[in-house]
Design an enzyme around this catalytic site. Structure first.
Site, PDB file in Angstrom:
ATOM      1  N   GLY A  14      21.885  53.314  49.127  1.00  0.00           N
ATOM      2  CA  GLY A  14      22.262  53.647  47.749  1.00  0.00           C
ATOM      3  C   GLY A  14      21.097  54.270  46.997  1.00  0.00           C
ATOM      4  O   GLY A  14      19.943  53.926  47.230  1.00  0.00           O
ATOM      5  N   THR A 141      15.230  49.931  45.483  1.00  0.00           N
ATOM      6  CA  THR A 141      16.539  49.370  45.167  1.00  0.00           C
ATOM      7  C   THR A 141      16.528  48.881  43.729  1.00  0.00           C
ATOM      8  O   THR A 141      15.517  48.324  43.271  1.00  0.00           O
ATOM      9  CB  THR A 141      16.968  48.194  46.078  1.00  0.00           C
ATOM     10  OG1 THR A 141      18.127  47.569  45.513  1.00  0.00           O
ATOM     11  CG2 THR A 141      15.892  47.137  46.245  1.00  0.00           C
ATOM     12  N   ILE A 142      17.645  49.091  43.050  1.00  0.00           N
ATOM     13  CA  ILE A 142      17.742  48.528  41.703  1.00  0.00           C
ATOM     14  C   ILE A 142      17.821  47.011  41.771  1.00  0.00           C
ATOM     15  O   ILE A 142      17.546  46.336  40.797  1.00  0.00           O
ATOM     16  CB  ILE A 142      18.967  49.073  40.922  1.00  0.00           C
ATOM     17  CG1 ILE A 142      20.272  48.706  41.626  1.00  0.00           C
ATOM     18  CG2 ILE A 142      18.850  50.564  40.686  1.00  0.00           C
ATOM     19  CD1 ILE A 142      21.500  48.851  40.715  1.00  0.00           C
ATOM     20  N   ASP A 143      18.213  46.471  42.939  1.00  0.00           N
ATOM     21  CA  ASP A 143      18.468  45.020  43.045  1.00  0.00           C
ATOM     22  C   ASP A 143      17.189  44.184  43.023  1.00  0.00           C
ATOM     23  O   ASP A 143      17.246  42.985  42.771  1.00  0.00           O
ATOM     24  CB  ASP A 143      19.224  44.703  44.342  1.00  0.00           C
ATOM     25  CG  ASP A 143      20.531  45.465  44.458  1.00  0.00           C
ATOM     26  OD1 ASP A 143      21.087  45.847  43.418  1.00  0.00           O
ATOM     27  OD2 ASP A 143      20.994  45.676  45.602  1.00  0.00           O
ATOM     28  N   GLU A 238      26.972  40.399  39.827  1.00  0.00           N
ATOM     29  CA  GLU A 238      28.161  40.606  40.668  1.00  0.00           C
ATOM     30  C   GLU A 238      28.281  39.574  41.787  1.00  0.00           C
ATOM     31  O   GLU A 238      29.362  39.313  42.299  1.00  0.00           O
ATOM     32  CB  GLU A 238      28.184  42.023  41.248  1.00  0.00           C
ATOM     33  CG  GLU A 238      27.005  42.323  42.177  1.00  0.00           C
ATOM     34  CD  GLU A 238      27.007  43.748  42.703  1.00  0.00           C
ATOM     35  OE1 GLU A 238      27.956  44.506  42.456  1.00  0.00           O
ATOM     36  OE2 GLU A 238      26.022  44.109  43.384  1.00  0.00           O
ATOM     37  N   ARG A 282      36.479  39.953  26.132  1.00  0.00           N
ATOM     38  CA  ARG A 282      36.584  41.246  26.816  1.00  0.00           C
ATOM     39  C   ARG A 282      35.522  41.294  27.908  1.00  0.00           C
ATOM     40  O   ARG A 282      34.462  40.688  27.780  1.00  0.00           O
ATOM     41  CB  ARG A 282      36.328  42.416  25.856  1.00  0.00           C
ATOM     42  CG  ARG A 282      37.327  42.545  24.737  1.00  0.00           C
ATOM     43  CD  ARG A 282      38.663  43.099  25.227  1.00  0.00           C
ATOM     44  NE  ARG A 282      39.556  43.389  24.118  1.00  0.00           N
ATOM     45  CZ  ARG A 282      40.402  42.514  23.585  1.00  0.00           C
ATOM     46  NH1 ARG A 282      40.462  41.276  24.063  1.00  0.00           N
ATOM     47  NH2 ARG A 282      41.196  42.868  22.586  1.00  0.00           N
ATOM     48  N   HIS A 288      27.830  51.811  38.408  1.00  0.00           N
ATOM     49  CA  HIS A 288      26.826  52.767  38.884  1.00  0.00           C
ATOM     50  C   HIS A 288      26.019  53.420  37.774  1.00  0.00           C
ATOM     51  O   HIS A 288      25.067  54.153  38.077  1.00  0.00           O
ATOM     52  CB  HIS A 288      27.497  53.816  39.778  1.00  0.00           C
ATOM     53  CG  HIS A 288      27.985  53.219  41.069  1.00  0.00           C
ATOM     54  ND1 HIS A 288      29.160  52.526  41.142  1.00  0.00           N
ATOM     55  CD2 HIS A 288      27.418  53.171  42.300  1.00  0.00           C
ATOM     56  CE1 HIS A 288      29.324  52.078  42.388  1.00  0.00           C
ATOM     57  NE2 HIS A 288      28.286  52.453  43.101  1.00  0.00           N
ATOM     58  N   GLN A 290      24.016  51.861  36.268  1.00  0.00           N
ATOM     59  CA  GLN A 290      22.705  51.234  36.511  1.00  0.00           C
ATOM     60  C   GLN A 290      21.878  51.993  37.543  1.00  0.00           C
ATOM     61  O   GLN A 290      20.681  51.808  37.658  1.00  0.00           O
ATOM     62  CB  GLN A 290      22.901  49.791  37.003  1.00  0.00           C
ATOM     63  CG  GLN A 290      23.479  48.886  35.952  1.00  0.00           C
ATOM     64  CD  GLN A 290      24.179  47.674  36.552  1.00  0.00           C
ATOM     65  OE1 GLN A 290      23.600  46.608  36.625  1.00  0.00           O
ATOM     66  NE2 GLN A 290      25.420  47.821  36.983  1.00  0.00           N
TER      67      GLN A 290
HETATM   68  O1  F6P Z   1      22.085  47.878  46.480  1.00  0.00           O
HETATM   69  C1  F6P Z   1      22.318  48.642  45.351  1.00  0.00           C
HETATM   70  C2  F6P Z   1      23.736  48.478  44.870  1.00  0.00           C
HETATM   71  O2  F6P Z   1      23.887  49.239  43.692  1.00  0.00           O
HETATM   72  C3  F6P Z   1      24.178  47.035  44.638  1.00  0.00           C
HETATM   73  O3  F6P Z   1      23.682  46.490  43.445  1.00  0.00           O
HETATM   74  C4  F6P Z   1      25.673  47.178  44.679  1.00  0.00           C
HETATM   75  O4  F6P Z   1      26.282  45.977  45.090  1.00  0.00           O
HETATM   76  C5  F6P Z   1      25.869  48.243  45.726  1.00  0.00           C
HETATM   77  O5  F6P Z   1      24.650  48.962  45.827  1.00  0.00           O
HETATM   78  C6  F6P Z   1      26.974  49.209  45.416  1.00  0.00           C
HETATM   79  O6  F6P Z   1      27.105  50.099  46.483  1.00  0.00           O
HETATM   80  P1  F6P Z   1      27.968  51.423  46.462  1.00  0.00           P
HETATM   81  O7  F6P Z   1      27.138  52.496  45.861  1.00  0.00           O
HETATM   82  O8  F6P Z   1      28.250  51.676  47.889  1.00  0.00           O
HETATM   83  O9  F6P Z   1      29.185  51.169  45.641  1.00  0.00           O
END
Ligand code: F6P
Length: 364
Positions: A14, A141-143, A238, A282, A288, A290
């Site tokens: 990603g 990675t953003i994670d 998530e 709500r 994405h 992010q």
């Molecule tokens: O690993 C980065 C990430 O954005 C996660 O936070 C997220 O679960 C996943 O990739 C989403 O992946 P995709 O771009 O395949 O929807």
């Protein structure tokens, strides 16, 4: 003097803000400082198999420092050890394409490979290293879930985006006396939720590392109402899950690195709160957003340091390593160590302590 004269660079998995800043630093450092040649490989490992390879010069990286995404393209559906390939009968089957990769590296004169990727891509990089390729990994990675580095680039920008979203949700939540639930990314780690939740003044943060109890989340909302605060902000990672439940899976995909796509826990939490607390609620999924946009100054600097250091490792002949931040210095670790385990939030960390100290509930 470098024994290696030509390097290849690819982005895998990603995308995240700062990839272009790394590519720029790699090209400028390699060409201007060490007189090396750089080949750009398009679309991650797929490009390495298909031969989507072209020279990258300083002219190609002009103006890309503030740009999100990756000028090389990327994919998370091309595991080179299970790559779809026609057999002798033309039937497409997963195939180990190491031989194809080695042949392409030879054909394009690439003597060392810089892989900019997350855990999936870095595991592939390690496999290639084990099969004789000279590899340097650059963690992205953003994670922020890679254990061997203090932080990954992309994370800071994602946290800013999530914080900005919380600031905006704050005003509308307050006007309408509602509970707003924001679902953020992070896979199995709660880093984005935790940081954005603290920065954005959330009332509740739910993360995978601290399974939650709905009654406790509702107790927080009720106690705010008793103090006259008729709105609440909830940030949900998530990968968050209730104490007696599972993570919510949005879909199972053909992504060979990460076939489980998480998503949907924000809606579940919002529905549960609306039902149990009888408040208007709500939810929204930041998704994405992010991963997009211009990298923050912090990410541009970290990405530049990582890219420059990766080339330095090549020149020094130190292969099969991943660059990392060991504050305050950028250094490197063995690739095997880099992919050994995920970095999760420590529930006993000072971050969680600080969050609890300012009244944030983790729903536990
Ligand atoms: O690993 C980065 C990430 O954005 C996660 O936070 C997220 O679960 C996943 O990739 C989403 O992946 P995709 O771009 O395949 O929807």
């Amino acid at each position: 003097m470098s024994a290696v004269k030509r390097i290849g660079v690819l982005t895998g998995g990603g995308d995240c803000p700062g990839l272009n800043a790394v590519i720029r630093a790699v090209v400028k450092t390699a060409v201007n400082r060490y007189d090396l040649e750089v080949m750009g490989i398009n679309d991650g490992f797929e490009g390495l198999i298909q031969g989507w390879i072209r020279p990258l010069t300083p002219a190609d990286v002009v103006g890309i420092l503030p740009r999100g995404g990756t000028i090389l393209g990327t994919t998370n559906r091309a595991n080179p050890f299970q790559y779809p390939w026609p057999d002798e009968h033309g039937i497409i089957k997963p195939r180990d394409c190491t031989d194809v990769i080695l042949a392409n590296l030879e054909r394009y004169g690439i003597e060392a490979l810089i892989v900019i990727g997350g855990d999936g891509s870095l595991k592939v990089a390690k496999e290639l290293a084990d099969r004789g390729v000279k590899v340097i990994g650059v963690p992205k990675t953003i994670d922020n879930d890679l254990n061997a580095t203090d932080v990954t680039f992309g994370f800071d920008t994602a946290v800013s985006t999530a914080t900005d979203a919380l600031d905006k949700l704050h005003t509308t939540a307050e006007s309408h006396h509602r509970v707003m639930v924001l679902e953020v990314m992070g896979r199995y780690a709660g880093w984005i939720a935790l940081h954005a939740g603290i920065a954005g003044g959330a009332d509740v943060i739910l993360i995978p590392e601290i399974p939650y109890d709905l009654a406790s989340v509702c107790a927080k909302i009720f106690s705010r109402a008793e103090q006259g605060k008729k709105f609440s902000l909830v940030v949900v990672a998530e990968g968050a899950r209730p104490k007696d439940g599972e993570m919510v899976v949005a879909e199972y995909t053909d992504d060979t690195f990460d076939p489980i796509k998480l998503g949907g826990i924000g809606k579940k939490v919002a529905d549960d709160i609306a039902r149990e607390c009888a408040v208007e609620t709500r939810s929204l999924v930041l998704g994405h957003l992010q991963r997009g946009g211009s990298p923050s100054a912090f990410d541009r600097i970290l990405a530049t340091r990582f890219g420059a250091h990766a080339v330095k490792l090549v020149v020094e002949g130190k292969f099969n390593r991943m660059v990392c931040l060991n504050t305050p210095v950028v250094t490197s670790v063995d690739l095997a160590e880099a992919v050994r385990e995920m970095k999760a939030v420590d529930p006993n960390s000072d971050l969680v302590f600080a969050a609890r100290s300012v009244g944030i509930s983790f729903g536990d």
